[in-house]
Design an enzyme around this catalytic site. Structure first.
Site, PDB file in Angstrom:
ATOM      1  CG  ASN A 120      -0.540   0.448   2.534  1.00  0.00           C
ATOM      2  OD1 ASN A 120       1.381  -0.132   2.979  1.00  0.00           O
ATOM      3  ND2 ASN A 120      -0.898   0.477   3.434  1.00  0.00           N
TER       4      ASN A 120
ATOM      5  CE  LYS B  86      -9.729 -23.107   5.170  1.00  0.00           C
ATOM      6  NZ  LYS B  86     -10.965 -21.509   5.122  1.00  0.00           N
TER       7      LYS B  86
ATOM      8  CE1 TYR C  82       6.865  -4.305  12.869  1.00  0.00           C
ATOM      9  CE2 TYR C  82       8.464  -5.573  14.773  1.00  0.00           C
ATOM     10  CZ  TYR C  82       7.482  -5.751  13.565  1.00  0.00           C
ATOM     11  OH  TYR C  82       7.918  -6.122  12.127  1.00  0.00           O
TER      12      TYR C  82
ATOM     13  CE  LYS D 149       5.315  -7.944  11.672  1.00  0.00           C
ATOM     14  NZ  LYS D 149       5.312  -9.030  10.351  1.00  0.00           N
TER      15      LYS D 149
ATOM     16  CB  THR E  52      17.611  -7.371   8.880  1.00  0.00           C
ATOM     17  OG1 THR E  52      17.390  -8.899   9.194  1.00  0.00           O
ATOM     18  CG2 THR E  52      18.176  -7.365   7.218  1.00  0.00           C
TER      19      THR E  52
END
Ligand code: UDP
Length: 315
Positions: free
Chosen positions: A32, A105, A145, A149, A175
Site C-alpha cells: 500500500n 488457504k 508491533y 506480530k 537486518t
C-alpha cells in the site's frame, strides 16, 4: 512457483522479489506504499515474471490465478513508524495476516509469516531461543508491533492446526542493507546519514544497549531456505555477532571516514521507551535444520549500505 509477496515494495520485500525472480519464479508484489516505495522495485518494471499491485492487505485480497506461496512481509517495521502509524501497524499484523492466510488457504499455497525478534520484547533470557515466550509490554509504544506480530504467529499456527495450512514463521532480527529508508529512524540509516553529513551520531542513553546486525542478503538466504524446508515452527534468522550501540557508532564513523563526533542524548519522546536492553539470536535451530548461518561480515555489509546511502544523503 507463482509467489505473492506482501510488502513487496519495502526493504525486505523488494530484496525477496529479486531473489525469487533470480530463482526463476513468478512474483506478484503487493504494497500500500505506506512505508514501502516503488523506487525499491522500479528496476523490475517490465520484467515478464513480475507484477505489482497497489493494495492494502488489511482489506480483502484478490489475486487472479494460482499461487504456490504467500510471503507476508507487509508492516511498518521501525519504532518511529509504530509511533506515527500505530493503528495501521496493529491492523496489518492482525487483519492483514488474516487476509493473507485466507488467501493462502483459498489457493492451497504455502504461507510464510515475517515475524520478529520483538516477540521476545525486552528479553529476560539471552541469547534468545525460539522456545522463549518473551517479555512484552502490551500497552507501550512498541506494543502495537509486538502484539500484532504475536497475534500473527498465533493466527498462523491456528491456520496450520485447524485448517491444515502449510505454514512457516521466520523471526527476523535487526537486518540492514541497501533500500532501508533514510528517514525510518532506525540506528543503521540514522548513523550512516549522520556520519556522511558530518553531523554528530545520536547515541541514545549511554550506548550500552546491544544489537546484532544481519546483512539483508544473509537474511534472504535464510528465508528462502526456510520456505523450502519442512519446519513448521518459528525459526530465528539473524546474525549472532552482538555489539553495543556505542561500538556500532564508532564502526560507522570508521567505515565512512567521517569527522563526526558522538553525542549522547536522552530522547524525551517515546522513542526509547521499552527499548530492549540486549538482543542476540540463538541460531542453533537455523544452523541445524536449514544449514544456514550468516556469511557477510559487518564491515562488508556496512560498506555496501554506505555506498547505497551516499548519493541519497548528499543530495
Ligand atoms: N538508537 C540510537 N540512536 C539512534 C537510533 C537508535 O542510539 O539514532 C538505538 C536504539 O535506542 C536501540 C538501538 O539503537 O537501542 C537499535 O534501534 P533501532 O531503532 O535501529 O531498532 P530496534 O532494534 O530498537 O528495533
Amino acid at each position: 512457483m507463482r509467489v505473492l509477496i506482501t510488502g513487496g515494495a519495502g526493504f525486505l520485500g523488494s530484496h525477496l522479489c529479486d531473489r525469487f525472480l533470480a530463482e526463476g519464479h513468478s512474483v506478484i508484489a503487493m504494497d500500500n506504499l505506506l512505508t514501502g516505495n516503488t523506487a525499491n522495485i522500479e528496476h523490475l518494471a517490465g520484467h515478464e515474471r513480475f507484477h505489482f499491485i497497489k493494495h492494502d492487505v488489511t482489506n480483502y485480497i484478490y489475486v487472479e490465478g494460482p499461487l504456490d506461496a504467500v510471503l507476508h512481509f507487509a508492516s511498518p517495521a521501525s519504532p518511529i513508524d509504530y509511533l506515527e502509524f500505530p493503528i495501521p501497524t496493529l491492523k496489518v499484523g492482525a487483519l492483514g495476516t488474516h487476509k493473507a492466510l485466507g488467501l493462502a488457504k483459498a489457493k492451497n499455497a504455502r504461507f510464510l509469516l515475517a515475524s520478529t525478534s520483538e516477540v521476545y520484547g525486552d528479553p529476560l533470557i539471552h541469547p534468545q531461543t525460539e522456545d522463549y515466550w518473551g517479555n512484552v509490554n502490551p500497552i507501550g509504544p512498541r506494543g502495537v508491533y509486538d502484539e500484532a506480530k504475536r497475534f500473527a504467529e498465533a493466527m498462523t499456527m491456528a491456520y496450520q492446526r485447524y485448517h491444515g495450512l502449510d505454514t512457516r514463521i521466520v523471526r527476523i532480527f535487526n537486518t540492514y542493507g541497501p533500500r532501508m529508508r533514510q528517514e525510518d529512524g532506525r540506528v543503521v540509516p540514522n548513523f550512516i546519514a549522520q556520519a556522511l553529513r558530518g553531523d554528530p551520531l545520536t547515541v541514545y542513553g549511554k550506548g550500552q544497549r546491544t544489537r546484532a546486525f544481519c546483512f539483508v542478503s544473509d537474511l534472504v538466504e535464510g528465508i528462502y531456505r526456510l520456505l523450502m524446508s519442512n519446519e513448521k515452527e518459528p525459526v530465528n534468522i539473524g546474525n549472532p555477532s552482538e555489539m553495543s550501540i556505542l561500538n556500532f557508532a564508532k564502526k560507522v564513523i570508521e567505515l565512512t571516514n567521517s569527522t563526526s563526533e558522538i553525542t549522547f542524548i536522552e530522547p524525551t519522546d517515546m522513542r526509547i521507551k521499552d527499548d530492549p536492553k540486549v538482543r542476540r539470536p540463538d541460531i542453533t535451530k537455523a544452523r541445524t535444520i536449514l544449514g544456514w548461518e550468516p556469511t557477510v561480515l559487518l564491515e562488508d555489509g556496512l560498506a555496501q549500505t554506505i555506498e547505497y546511502f551516499r548519493p541519497l544523503v548528499l543530495k
